[in-house]
Design a protein around this motif. Structure first.
Motif, PDB file in Angstrom:
ATOM      1  N   ALA A 103       0.819  -1.213   0.000  1.00  0.00           N
ATOM      2  CA  ALA A 103       0.000   0.000   0.000  1.00  0.00           C
ATOM      3  C   ALA A 103       0.851   1.261   0.000  1.00  0.00           C
ATOM      4  N   THR A 104       2.100   1.144   0.425  1.00  0.00           N
ATOM      5  CA  THR A 104       2.984   2.324   0.481  1.00  0.00           C
ATOM      6  C   THR A 104       3.894   2.412  -0.737  1.00  0.00           C
ATOM      7  N   LEU A 105       3.917   1.352  -1.536  1.00  0.00           N
ATOM      8  CA  LEU A 105       4.851   1.274  -2.671  1.00  0.00           C
ATOM      9  C   LEU A 105       4.303   1.977  -3.903  1.00  0.00           C
ATOM     10  N   PRO A 106       5.193   2.458  -4.766  1.00  0.00           N
ATOM     11  CA  PRO A 106       4.747   2.918  -6.086  1.00  0.00           C
ATOM     12  C   PRO A 106       4.074   1.756  -6.820  1.00  0.00           C
ATOM     13  N   THR A 107       3.136   2.095  -7.680  1.00  0.00           N
ATOM     14  CA  THR A 107       2.307   1.077  -8.306  1.00  0.00           C
ATOM     15  C   THR A 107       3.083  -0.063  -8.973  1.00  0.00           C
ATOM     16  N   PRO A 108       4.133   0.209  -9.743  1.00  0.00           N
ATOM     17  CA  PRO A 108       4.830  -0.920 -10.380  1.00  0.00           C
ATOM     18  C   PRO A 108       5.422  -1.894  -9.364  1.00  0.00           C
ATOM     19  N   GLU A 109       5.962  -1.362  -8.269  1.00  0.00           N
ATOM     20  CA  GLU A 109       6.529  -2.229  -7.235  1.00  0.00           C
ATOM     21  C   GLU A 109       5.444  -2.966  -6.462  1.00  0.00           C
ATOM     22  N   ALA A 110       4.339  -2.276  -6.213  1.00  0.00           N
ATOM     23  CA  ALA A 110       3.220  -2.923  -5.525  1.00  0.00           C
ATOM     24  C   ALA A 110       2.689  -4.077  -6.370  1.00  0.00           C
TER      25      ALA A 110
ATOM     26  N   CYS B 118       1.171 -17.124  -6.585  1.00  0.00           N
ATOM     27  CA  CYS B 118       0.809 -18.006  -7.690  1.00  0.00           C
ATOM     28  C   CYS B 118      -0.661 -17.797  -8.040  1.00  0.00           C
ATOM     29  N   GLY B 119      -0.908 -17.531  -9.306  1.00  0.00           N
ATOM     30  CA  GLY B 119      -2.280 -17.267  -9.735  1.00  0.00           C
ATOM     31  C   GLY B 119      -2.583 -15.789  -9.850  1.00  0.00           C
ATOM     32  N   VAL B 120      -1.600 -14.951  -9.519  1.00  0.00           N
ATOM     33  CA  VAL B 120      -1.780 -13.507  -9.655  1.00  0.00           C
ATOM     34  C   VAL B 120      -0.890 -13.014 -10.780  1.00  0.00           C
ATOM     35  N   GLY B 121      -1.497 -12.699 -11.906  1.00  0.00           N
ATOM     36  CA  GLY B 121      -0.794 -12.066 -13.011  1.00  0.00           C
ATOM     37  C   GLY B 121      -1.080 -10.574 -12.982  1.00  0.00           C
ATOM     38  N   GLN B 122      -0.753  -9.877 -14.055  1.00  0.00           N
ATOM     39  CA  GLN B 122      -0.911  -8.430 -14.030  1.00  0.00           C
ATOM     40  C   GLN B 122      -2.370  -7.999 -13.919  1.00  0.00           C
ATOM     41  N   LYS B 123      -3.260  -8.720 -14.585  1.00  0.00           N
ATOM     42  CA  LYS B 123      -4.663  -8.305 -14.558  1.00  0.00           C
ATOM     43  C   LYS B 123      -5.257  -8.431 -13.163  1.00  0.00           C
ATOM     44  N   VAL B 124      -5.028  -9.577 -12.516  1.00  0.00           N
ATOM     45  CA  VAL B 124      -5.554  -9.762 -11.161  1.00  0.00           C
ATOM     46  C   VAL B 124      -4.897  -8.771 -10.201  1.00  0.00           C
ATOM     47  N   ALA B 125      -3.595  -8.577 -10.353  1.00  0.00           N
ATOM     48  CA  ALA B 125      -2.893  -7.615  -9.492  1.00  0.00           C
ATOM     49  C   ALA B 125      -3.486  -6.220  -9.662  1.00  0.00           C
ATOM     50  N   ASP B 126      -3.748  -5.839 -10.904  1.00  0.00           N
ATOM     51  CA  ASP B 126      -4.281  -4.495 -11.152  1.00  0.00           C
ATOM     52  C   ASP B 126      -5.695  -4.332 -10.604  1.00  0.00           C
ATOM     53  N   CYS B 127      -6.488  -5.396 -10.667  1.00  0.00           N
ATOM     54  CA  CYS B 127      -7.826  -5.347 -10.057  1.00  0.00           C
ATOM     55  C   CYS B 127      -7.705  -5.154  -8.549  1.00  0.00           C
TER      56      CYS B 127
ATOM     57  N   LEU C 255      -5.267  -3.830  -6.956  1.00  0.00           N
ATOM     58  CA  LEU C 255      -4.718  -2.499  -6.678  1.00  0.00           C
ATOM     59  C   LEU C 255      -5.745  -1.398  -6.912  1.00  0.00           C
ATOM     60  N   LEU C 256      -6.558  -1.549  -7.942  1.00  0.00           N
ATOM     61  CA  LEU C 256      -7.593  -0.542  -8.198  1.00  0.00           C
ATOM     62  C   LEU C 256      -8.693  -0.605  -7.133  1.00  0.00           C
ATOM     63  N   TYR C 257      -9.238  -1.788  -6.918  1.00  0.00           N
ATOM     64  CA  TYR C 257     -10.409  -1.904  -6.045  1.00  0.00           C
ATOM     65  C   TYR C 257     -10.046  -1.969  -4.566  1.00  0.00           C
ATOM     66  N   GLY C 258      -8.867  -2.484  -4.249  1.00  0.00           N
ATOM     67  CA  GLY C 258      -8.491  -2.659  -2.849  1.00  0.00           C
ATOM     68  C   GLY C 258      -7.475  -1.660  -2.331  1.00  0.00           C
ATOM     69  N   PHE C 259      -6.737  -1.037  -3.250  1.00  0.00           N
ATOM     70  CA  PHE C 259      -5.672  -0.111  -2.832  1.00  0.00           C
ATOM     71  C   PHE C 259      -5.888   1.291  -3.390  1.00  0.00           C
ATOM     72  N   ALA C 260      -7.048   1.510  -4.007  1.00  0.00           N
ATOM     73  CA  ALA C 260      -7.390   2.840  -4.522  1.00  0.00           C
ATOM     74  C   ALA C 260      -6.359   3.375  -5.505  1.00  0.00           C
ATOM     75  N   ARG C 261      -5.784   2.489  -6.328  1.00  0.00           N
ATOM     76  CA  ARG C 261      -4.861   2.954  -7.380  1.00  0.00           C
ATOM     77  C   ARG C 261      -5.700   3.327  -8.601  1.00  0.00           C
TER      78      ARG C 261
END
Length: 290
Positions: free
Chosen positions: A193-200, A208-217, A219-225
């Motif tokens: 939550a404190t990291l810049p988006t690419p590092e987060a 395992c099972g988290v690719g960019q799309k799941v990570a971005d979801c 980050l958007l919905y849970g981390f307000a990115r």
DNA sequence: CGCCAGGTATGAT
DNA sequence: ATCATACATGGC
């Protein structure tokens, strides 16, 4: 207790229950026959309904409503301004006109992450069912029939055999891996939550099972990115059809919020996508003649 | 029976 | 690095 029995009412704008709660960003809200929406947020089990532009909330105390539910629903954010800004763009103006009541929820980090692990290569109805069964199986029953979303430790301690009743398929082991890595701090959601988006994003993708799309979801919905556009099949079609030269850079800081209007527009009104819909990502089957 | 669903891990070029 | 394919499950 009586405080949870009282009704809380307020006028709202740019807000629709079905548009916000059934647009693919969350999986724990259901309407009843009377059009009242039942959900679980943390340890609260609110019931929401609208009459005109009046929102009514039942089952939650005044303090919890203001401290937890309003921020969760993004009712403390200035959506009239956001929509005015977005409407400079003709496509967004159309998507907003199509569903002007969408708001991007501010969800729990872990719940968003785990939910979107389940979402991969899956459909919304089945995701809802799996999440329901997960909460019933490993969550805490904080009120009759109301279960919390299980914490990482609960999934970390589970086995794929124990998760069999979820019918989550191959995603069961992903959920366990997520629980273990988060519970052990191998992946720290607090740090992310404190990291810049690419590092987060990189942090989350260690699961395992988290690719960019799941990570971005997550980050958007849970981390307000708000700048992230999770690229699923529908957003690829939307971008190809409407933004062949890229999403407008003036709106980049809120592209994720724009994404929610565009995603819903494209998915529920695919004719609007035009020819691009039929030419994008057509799986050509290879007979292989078996 | 075959395709699709808010993809990702894996092994082969 | 890029690319095809398997992966569990349920609905149509």
């Amino acid at each position: 207790m009586s405080s949870t029995q009282m009704l809380i009412r307020e006028q709202v704008e740019c807000f629709s229950l079905p548009q916000t709660l059934d647009c693919g960003q969350c999986f724990r809200w259901r309407p009843d026959d009377a059009g009242r929406w039942h959900g679980v947020v943390g340890q609260l089990a609110p019931v929401l309904w609208m009459e005109g532009d009046t929102l009514t909330c039942e089952g939650v105390g005044e303090e919890d409503y203001h401290q937890i539910l309003r921020p969760y629903l993004a009712l403390d954010e200035d959506y009239p301004s956001i929509q005015r800004r977005f409407s400079q763009d003709a496509v967004l103006a159309q998507a907003i006109a199509y569903a002007p009541g969408i708001r991007v929820l501010r969800q729990d980090r872990w719940e968003a992450l785990a939910s979107f692990i389940i979402s991969q290569n899956n459909n919304v109805r089945r995701i809802q069912g799996i999440v329901d069964r997960l909460c019933m199986l490993l969550g805490e029953e904080f009120a009759p029939g109301c279960y919390t979303f299980p914490r990482p430790q609960q999934l970390a301690a589970a086995t794929v055999e124990e998760l069999a009743p979820l019918q989550a398929g191959y995603r069961a082991r992903y959920l366990i891996d997520a629980g273990q890595k988060v519970a052990q701090g191998i992946v720290s959601l607090e740090e992310a939550a404190t990291l810049p988006t690419p590092e987060a994003r990189e942090q989350l993708m260690a699961i395992c099972g988290v690719g960019q799309k799941v990570a971005d979801c997550a980050l958007l919905y849970g981390f307000a990115r708000d700048e992230l556009i999770p690229m699923d099949v529908w957003m690829k079609r939307v971008m190809a059809a409407f933004y062949p030269n890229g999403f407008p850079s003036e709106l980049a800081d809120q592209a994720g919020i724009a994404q929610q209007y565009l995603f819903h527009y494209g998915r529920t009104c695919p004719e609007a996508l035009g020819p691009a819909f039929w030419t994008q990502n057509k799986k050509q089957k290879n007979p292989a003649s078996k």
